[in-house]
Scaffold this motif. Sequence first.
Motif, PDB file in Angstrom:
ATOM      1  N   VAL A   9       0.877  -1.172   0.000  1.00  0.00           N
ATOM      2  CA  VAL A   9       0.000   0.000   0.000  1.00  0.00           C
ATOM      3  C   VAL A   9       0.912   1.219   0.000  1.00  0.00           C
ATOM      4  N   GLU A  10       1.056   1.843  -1.161  1.00  0.00           N
ATOM      5  CA  GLU A  10       2.005   2.944  -1.352  1.00  0.00           C
ATOM      6  C   GLU A  10       1.444   3.894  -2.402  1.00  0.00           C
ATOM      7  N   ASP A  11       1.281   5.171  -2.045  1.00  0.00           N
ATOM      8  CA  ASP A  11       0.684   6.113  -2.996  1.00  0.00           C
ATOM      9  C   ASP A  11       1.677   6.689  -3.998  1.00  0.00           C
ATOM     10  N   GLU A  12       2.961   6.507  -3.761  1.00  0.00           N
ATOM     11  CA  GLU A  12       3.967   7.011  -4.696  1.00  0.00           C
ATOM     12  C   GLU A  12       4.287   5.910  -5.714  1.00  0.00           C
ATOM     13  N   GLU A  13       3.851   6.137  -6.955  1.00  0.00           N
ATOM     14  CA  GLU A  13       3.949   5.112  -8.009  1.00  0.00           C
ATOM     15  C   GLU A  13       5.356   4.532  -8.172  1.00  0.00           C
ATOM     16  N   SER A  14       6.385   5.399  -8.163  1.00  0.00           N
ATOM     17  CA  SER A  14       7.754   4.923  -8.389  1.00  0.00           C
ATOM     18  C   SER A  14       8.194   3.983  -7.267  1.00  0.00           C
ATOM     19  N   LEU A  15       7.829   4.301  -6.040  1.00  0.00           N
ATOM     20  CA  LEU A  15       8.177   3.425  -4.911  1.00  0.00           C
ATOM     21  C   LEU A  15       7.382   2.125  -4.968  1.00  0.00           C
ATOM     22  N   LEU A  16       6.129   2.217  -5.343  1.00  0.00           N
ATOM     23  CA  LEU A  16       5.290   1.022  -5.470  1.00  0.00           C
ATOM     24  C   LEU A  16       5.918   0.058  -6.483  1.00  0.00           C
ATOM     25  N   LYS A  17       6.369   0.603  -7.618  1.00  0.00           N
ATOM     26  CA  LYS A  17       7.026  -0.215  -8.648  1.00  0.00           C
ATOM     27  C   LYS A  17       8.309  -0.844  -8.118  1.00  0.00           C
ATOM     28  N   LEU A  53       2.758  -1.304   4.393  1.00  0.00           N
ATOM     29  CA  LEU A  53       1.834  -0.180   4.483  1.00  0.00           C
ATOM     30  C   LEU A  53       2.554   1.142   4.706  1.00  0.00           C
ATOM     31  N   ASP A  54       2.338   2.077   3.789  1.00  0.00           N
ATOM     32  CA  ASP A  54       2.845   3.440   3.960  1.00  0.00           C
ATOM     33  C   ASP A  54       1.912   4.144   4.950  1.00  0.00           C
ATOM     34  N   ILE A  55       2.390   5.188   5.610  1.00  0.00           N
ATOM     35  CA  ILE A  55       1.527   5.924   6.543  1.00  0.00           C
ATOM     36  C   ILE A  55       0.840   7.085   5.841  1.00  0.00           C
ATOM     37  N   MET A  56       1.611   7.839   5.060  1.00  0.00           N
ATOM     38  CA  MET A  56       1.043   9.022   4.404  1.00  0.00           C
ATOM     39  C   MET A  56       0.342   8.604   3.113  1.00  0.00           C
ATOM     40  N   LEU A  57      -0.975   8.422   3.220  1.00  0.00           N
ATOM     41  CA  LEU A  57      -1.795   7.981   2.094  1.00  0.00           C
ATOM     42  C   LEU A  57      -2.950   8.960   1.904  1.00  0.00           C
ATOM     43  N   PRO A  58      -3.493   9.041   0.689  1.00  0.00           N
ATOM     44  CA  PRO A  58      -4.679   9.890   0.485  1.00  0.00           C
ATOM     45  C   PRO A  58      -5.889   9.285   1.201  1.00  0.00           C
ATOM     46  N   GLY A  59      -6.783  10.129   1.697  1.00  0.00           N
ATOM     47  CA  GLY A  59      -7.955   9.623   2.420  1.00  0.00           C
ATOM     48  C   GLY A  59      -7.554   9.246   3.831  1.00  0.00           C
ATOM     49  N   MET A  60      -7.684   7.967   4.158  1.00  0.00           N
ATOM     50  CA  MET A  60      -7.283   7.531   5.500  1.00  0.00           C
ATOM     51  C   MET A  60      -5.798   7.188   5.527  1.00  0.00           C
ATOM     52  N   ASP A  61      -5.139   7.511   6.645  1.00  0.00           N
ATOM     53  CA  ASP A  61      -3.692   7.243   6.714  1.00  0.00           C
ATOM     54  C   ASP A  61      -3.416   5.789   7.112  1.00  0.00           C
ATOM     55  N   GLY A  62      -2.154   5.426   7.050  1.00  0.00           N
ATOM     56  CA  GLY A  62      -1.744   4.055   7.338  1.00  0.00           C
ATOM     57  C   GLY A  62      -2.048   3.607   8.760  1.00  0.00           C
ATOM     58  N   PHE A  63      -2.017   4.551   9.715  1.00  0.00           N
ATOM     59  CA  PHE A  63      -2.359   4.202  11.097  1.00  0.00           C
ATOM     60  C   PHE A  63      -3.803   3.688  11.161  1.00  0.00           C
ATOM     61  N   GLU A  64      -4.714   4.426  10.511  1.00  0.00           N
ATOM     62  CA  GLU A  64      -6.137   4.036  10.499  1.00  0.00           C
ATOM     63  C   GLU A  64      -6.327   2.682   9.806  1.00  0.00           C
ATOM     64  N   PRO A  79       0.457 -10.061   9.256  1.00  0.00           N
ATOM     65  CA  PRO A  79       1.502  -9.129   9.684  1.00  0.00           C
ATOM     66  C   PRO A  79       1.490  -7.864   8.816  1.00  0.00           C
ATOM     67  N   VAL A  80       1.676  -6.721   9.471  1.00  0.00           N
ATOM     68  CA  VAL A  80       1.728  -5.437   8.778  1.00  0.00           C
ATOM     69  C   VAL A  80       3.101  -4.810   9.027  1.00  0.00           C
ATOM     70  N   VAL A  81       3.807  -4.480   7.935  1.00  0.00           N
ATOM     71  CA  VAL A  81       5.079  -3.775   8.037  1.00  0.00           C
ATOM     72  C   VAL A  81       4.829  -2.341   7.594  1.00  0.00           C
ATOM     73  N   MET A  82       4.995  -1.392   8.521  1.00  0.00           N
ATOM     74  CA  MET A  82       4.849   0.012   8.148  1.00  0.00           C
ATOM     75  C   MET A  82       6.171   0.467   7.552  1.00  0.00           C
ATOM     76  N   LEU A  83       6.097   1.005   6.348  1.00  0.00           N
ATOM     77  CA  LEU A  83       7.272   1.480   5.620  1.00  0.00           C
ATOM     78  C   LEU A  83       7.009   2.935   5.301  1.00  0.00           C
ATOM     79  N   THR A  84       7.724   3.845   5.965  1.00  0.00           N
ATOM     80  CA  THR A  84       7.348   5.244   5.921  1.00  0.00           C
ATOM     81  C   THR A  84       8.523   6.199   6.031  1.00  0.00           C
TER      82      THR A  84
END
Length: 123
Positions: A9-17, A53-64, A79-84
């Motif tokens: 779950v990553e909103d930055e396309e280049s990082l997602l790729k 899971l990224d934290i800074m996402l559009p709409g609801m954030d990764g914490f939510e 398991p959830v790995v927060m990558l932020t």
Amino acid sequence: MEKKRILIVEDEESLLKLESILLSSRGYAVAGVTDGKSALDYIAATPPDLIILDIMLPGMDGFEVCQMIKADPSTRHIPVVMLTAKKSTQDRDKGLEAGASAYVTKPFKSARIIEIIQGLLAA
């Protein structure tokens, strides 16, 4: 043996790729979404073995998103790995309180993230 499924779950396309290529090359079946709502929809339809899971996402954030995953009995075991980019101790604590299994800050070392994922999937 069936491939382990990882949802990124990553909103930055280049990082997602980049993350998708890294994990696919290690033999994981990877799916990616760019916001929290899509992540929750995907998880409900096709529960993955692990979530990055990224934290800074559009709409609801990764914490939510993490809190919602962990509040649902059918997904709380994933398991959830927060990558932020959020590096503060408060953010790290908030992520772990939300239920994250690991909290990794960007920029990250590929070997480190693979090590964490392998450890969580082997548990």
